[in-house]
Write an enzyme that holds these catalytic residues in place. Structure first.
Site, PDB file in Angstrom:
ATOM      1  N   GLY A  88      20.182  31.483  -3.161  1.00  9.68           N
ATOM      2  CA  GLY A  88      18.868  31.967  -4.034  1.00  9.68           C
ATOM      3  C   GLY A  88      18.689  33.312  -4.033  1.00  9.68           C
ATOM      4  O   GLY A  88      18.074  33.887  -4.621  1.00  9.68           O
ATOM      5  N   ARG A  89      19.434  33.840  -2.731  1.00  9.82           N
ATOM      6  CA  ARG A  89      19.336  35.323  -2.549  1.00  9.82           C
ATOM      7  C   ARG A  89      20.738  35.971  -2.438  1.00  9.82           C
ATOM      8  O   ARG A  89      20.752  37.015  -1.470  1.00  9.82           O
ATOM      9  CB  ARG A  89      18.227  35.807  -1.535  1.00  9.82           C
ATOM     10  CG  ARG A  89      18.534  35.049  -0.434  1.00  9.82           C
ATOM     11  CD  ARG A  89      17.656  35.577   0.791  1.00  9.82           C
ATOM     12  NE  ARG A  89      17.818  34.793   1.870  1.00  9.82           N
ATOM     13  CZ  ARG A  89      17.209  34.694   2.955  1.00  9.82           C
ATOM     14  NH1 ARG A  89      16.645  35.938   3.412  1.00  9.82           N
ATOM     15  NH2 ARG A  89      17.442  33.620   3.799  1.00  9.82           N
ATOM     16  N   GLY A 122      14.816  36.502  -4.432  1.00 11.14           N
ATOM     17  CA  GLY A 122      16.230  37.031  -4.509  1.00 11.14           C
ATOM     18  C   GLY A 122      16.671  38.110  -3.489  1.00 11.14           C
ATOM     19  O   GLY A 122      17.842  38.365  -3.486  1.00 11.14           O
ATOM     20  N   ARG A 179      28.924  24.532   3.733  1.00 13.09           N
ATOM     21  CA  ARG A 179      28.080  23.918   4.941  1.00 13.09           C
ATOM     22  C   ARG A 179      28.148  22.509   4.641  1.00 13.09           C
ATOM     23  O   ARG A 179      28.502  21.944   3.816  1.00 13.09           O
ATOM     24  CB  ARG A 179      26.344  24.390   4.453  1.00 13.09           C
ATOM     25  CG  ARG A 179      26.370  25.842   4.219  1.00 13.09           C
ATOM     26  CD  ARG A 179      25.564  26.376   3.118  1.00 13.09           C
ATOM     27  NE  ARG A 179      25.640  27.764   2.577  1.00 13.09           N
ATOM     28  CZ  ARG A 179      24.858  28.741   3.070  1.00 13.09           C
ATOM     29  NH1 ARG A 179      23.990  28.468   3.704  1.00 13.09           N
ATOM     30  NH2 ARG A 179      25.287  29.930   2.941  1.00 13.09           N
ATOM     31  N   ASP A 248      21.797  23.086   5.899  1.00 15.80           N
ATOM     32  CA  ASP A 248      22.385  24.172   4.979  1.00 15.80           C
ATOM     33  C   ASP A 248      22.768  25.256   6.043  1.00 15.80           C
ATOM     34  O   ASP A 248      23.419  26.247   5.376  1.00 15.80           O
ATOM     35  CB  ASP A 248      21.283  24.476   3.953  1.00 15.80           C
ATOM     36  CG  ASP A 248      20.124  24.804   4.619  1.00 15.80           C
ATOM     37  OD1 ASP A 248      19.675  23.910   5.203  1.00 15.80           O
ATOM     38  OD2 ASP A 248      19.525  25.964   4.164  1.00 15.80           O
ATOM     39  N   ASN A 249      22.529  25.416   7.287  1.00 12.25           N
ATOM     40  CA  ASN A 249      22.798  26.490   8.179  1.00 12.25           C
ATOM     41  C   ASN A 249      23.931  25.825   8.944  1.00 12.25           C
ATOM     42  O   ASN A 249      23.873  26.424  10.073  1.00 12.25           O
ATOM     43  CB  ASN A 249      21.595  26.986   8.603  1.00 12.25           C
ATOM     44  CG  ASN A 249      20.610  27.647   7.811  1.00 12.25           C
ATOM     45  OD1 ASN A 249      21.032  28.121   6.592  1.00 12.25           O
ATOM     46  ND2 ASN A 249      19.329  27.567   8.250  1.00 12.25           N
TER      47      ASN A 249
END
Ligand code: AMP
Ligand code: MG
Length: 486
Positions: A88-89, A122, A179, A248-249
C-alpha cells in the site's frame, strides 16, 4: 543508469501484482546511501549518489528497465485475517543480481498510493525511514538474516500522522519480498494454479535444493520452517523484539522484515513488549517462537493442496514438518544462549545455569546487553566487580558467579572467551539512541543518525571513543513504547 535490472516477479501472472508508478515528491534530499551494499549489488554508486540516483530513490523518475509493481498479499494481523493487504505504500522497482550472484529485490517504501493503499496515503514519515535504516543495517552487522537499507531520502513533503511530520522514502533490498501472506493471498482465493506458480517460483529462487526432492513442496515447507526457527532464536540471543510478527511480515526467504515497532530490550524481562498496538503482549519477547510456529502453520495450510491430493494425508505431512519447529528452535536457542556464558551447549546443566542467571537479571531488571558484555570483560580481565555491580542484590549473583567459575574450569579458557565475544555484542541500536537520531533528523540534523550507523557497523569490536553507546538509557531516556508510525 545505476541499476542493471533483471526482473522476474514482473513476469509472473497478473494476479501477483498491480503495475503502478511512484508518485513524485516535492523536494527530495539524499540522507544516506549505503555504498557498500550498492557495490555488493553491482550498482553504480557514483550515479546513485548523483541527481539521477536521487530521482530514482525518491520515486521522481523511473529508472530505465525498472518495472514498478505493487505486490499482492494477504495476512493474519494480531491473529485476525486481513484478506486484502498488499503493497500500500511500497513498490518493487525490480531485481538486480549481486556480485555474489544472488538475486535481490529493490523496493521503494513511501512512494505513494497504490491500488492496495485502502485508506492510507502511501507515504512514510521520516521517523520510520530512519529507524528501518539504522536497525536493519545493525541487524545485518550483528549477523542476522535481514532485509537491507540501500538509501534514505527526505521527500520535502509533509505527511499527516498524529500531526504533520516530514516525509521520507526508504529503499529496501531483500532476497525477495514474498511473505507467508503472499501464499495466503492465493489460498484464500482458491487460486490453486497460481499458488503452484508461486511455490515453484520460491523454490527456484530460495530453496533450489527442494527441486531434487521427491516431494518438493514438503521440502519447501521444511526449508522455511528451519530458517524461521533459527532466525527467531538469533533475534532472541540479541534481545530483539520484532513487535509485529504478522504473517504478512514473515518472509519466506528467512529474512527479518518490517522494522515498524521493533526494539532491543534494555532491562531483561522474558515477557517484555514494546509495541503500543500489541495490547496483550502477543508478540512479546518470549512468545516469538510460538508465534512464529503459528505463522508457519498458516503457511502450511496454504500448501495443503500441493502437499497431497488427499487432504488427510496433506494435513499429516504438514503437521510432521511443523513438528520439527520446536526442536530446531530450542536447539538454536540452546546453542546461542549457552554461548553467551561461554559454553557449548554440551552438558544439560548448562541450560539451567544460564536460566538461573536470566532469572536474577529479570528480578533485578538488569540490562540484557550490558550484563553479557560485562560478563565477557570479567572473564577476560578476571575482575567481576563491574558485572556484579549491575545487580542491586549481590548475594544471588555472587553465588551464580561461583558456580559459573567452577563450571568453566572444565573448559578451554580461550574457547570460552571466543564464544562469549562472538555471542555478546557491545553495540546494539538502543531505543533511546534511535529516538535521539530521529529527533535530530526532524530538526534537519542527521549527524546523530550517521554517528549511530557508524558505531553499529562493527558491533562486536571495542571502541574507546564510543563507549557511551554501550550504555543503557538513563531513567529519563527510557523508551517505553514504540509506534508503527504508519
Ligand atoms: P505494516 O504495518 O507495515 O506491516 O503494513 C500493513 C499493511 O498496511 C500493508 O498492506 C501496507 O502496505 C499497508 N500500509 C501501511 N501504511 C500505509 C500507508 N501509509 N499507506 C497505505 N498503505 C499502508
Ligand atoms: Mg509490513
Amino acid at each position: 543508469m545505476p541499476f542493471n535490472w533483471d526482473n522476474t516477479y514482473a513476469r509472473l501472472p497478473a494476479p501477483f501484482f498491480e503495475r503502478v508508478d511512484p508518485s513524485p515528491v516535492r523536494a527530495p534530499e539524499l540522507i544516506a546511501v549505503n555504498d557498500l551494499l550498492a557495490e555488493e549489488l553491482g550498482i553504480d554508486v557514483e550515479r546513485l549518489r548523483a541527481e539521477v540516483g536521487l530521482d530514482i530513490l525518491s520515486g521522481n523518475k523511473i529508472a530505465e528497465g525498472s518495472e514498478p509493481i505493487a505486490m499482492a498479499y494477504s495476512g493474519h494481523q494480531f491473529g485476525g485475517l486481513a484478506p486484502q493487504l498488499g503493497d500500500g505504500r511500497a513498490l518493487l522497482l525490480g531485481e538486480v543480481i549481486g556480485r555474489d550472484k544472488v538475486r535481490r529485490d529493490v523496493q521503494l517504501k513511501g512512494s505513494g498510493p497504490t491500488p492496495f493503499s485502502r485508506r492510507g496515503d502511501g507515504r512514510s514519515a521520516l521517523g520510520p525511514v530512519l529507524r528501518e535504516y539504522i536497525v536493519s543495517e545493525a541487524m545485518h552487522a550483528l549477523g542476522v538474516s535481514t532485509t537491507r537499507a540501500l538509501a534514505a531520502v527526505a521527500s520535502g513533503d509533509q505527511v499527516f500522522r498524529d500531526g504533520a511530520e516530514p516525509g521520507g522514502v526508504f529503499t529496501r533490498v531483500a532476497r525477495s519480498h514474498i511473505r507467508v501472506g503472499t501464499f495466503e493471498w492465493f489460498a484464500l482465493r482458491k487460486d490453486h494454479e497460481n499458488l503452484r506458480v508461486l511455490a515453484d517460483y520460491v523454490i527456484n529462487r530460495h530453496y533450489p535444493e527442494a527441486m531434487d526432492h521427491d516431494e518438493p513442496y514438503r521440502a519447501l515447507l521444511r526449508g522455511v520452517v528451519t530458517r524461521q526457527a533459527r532466525l527467531v532464536a538469533h533475534w532472541m540471543q540479541l534481545g530483539f523484539i520484532h513487535g509485529v510478527m504478522n504473517t504478512d511480515n514473515t518472509n519466506v526467504s528467512g529474512e527479518t522484515i518490517d522494522y515498524g515497532p521493533c526494539a532491543f530490550m534494555d532491562a531483561y524481562h522474558p515477557s517484555k513488549k514494546f509495541s503500543s498496538i500489541d495490547h496483550h503482549g502477543r508478540y512479546a519477547f518470549n512468545n516469538q517462537g510460538s508465534i512464529m510456529l503459528w505463522n508457519l502453520s498458516r503457511f502450511a495450510e496454504t500448501l495443503l493442496t500441493l502437499l497431497d491430493e488427499d487432504t488427510d494425508q496433506a494435513v499429516k505431512i504438514a503437521e510432521s514438518e511443523l513438528d520439527l519447529f520446536a526442536g530446531q528452535h530450542q536447539e538454536a536457542l540452546r546453542i546461542r544462549f549457552t554461548r553467551k556464558i561461554g559454553l557449548d551447549a554440551g552438558a544439560p546443566d548448562d541450560w539451567a545455569l544460564l536460566q538461573s542467571l536470566l532469572k536474577l537479571m529479570a528480578e533485578q531488571k538488569v540490562d540484557f546487553t550490558l550484563a553479557f558484555r560485562r560478563l565477557t570483560c570479567a572473564l577476560d580481565s578476571g575482575a567481576d566487580e563491574e558485572f556484579a555491580g549491575l545487580f542491586s542484590c549481590r548475594d544471588g549473583i555472587s553465588a551464580w558467579l561461583k558456580s559459573w567459575c567452577e563450571r568453566l574450569r572444565e573448559e578451554d579458557p580461550s574457547r570460552t572467551l571466543q564464544f562469549m565475544r562472538a555471542a555478546n555484542p557491545i553495540f546494539i541500536p538502543r531505543n533511546h539512541r534511535v529516538e535521539e537520531a530521529i529527533r535530530a533528523g526532524y530538526e534537519g540534523d542527521f549527524k546523530p543518525f550517521h554517528c549511530l550507523n557508524d558505531v553499529l557497523k562493527n558491533p562486536f569490536e571495542e571502541r574507546a571513543d564510543c563507549s557511551e553507546y554501550e550504555l543503557p538509557p538513563k531513567p529519563e531516556q527510557i523508551v517505553q513504547a514504540t509506534f508503527c508510525g504508519t
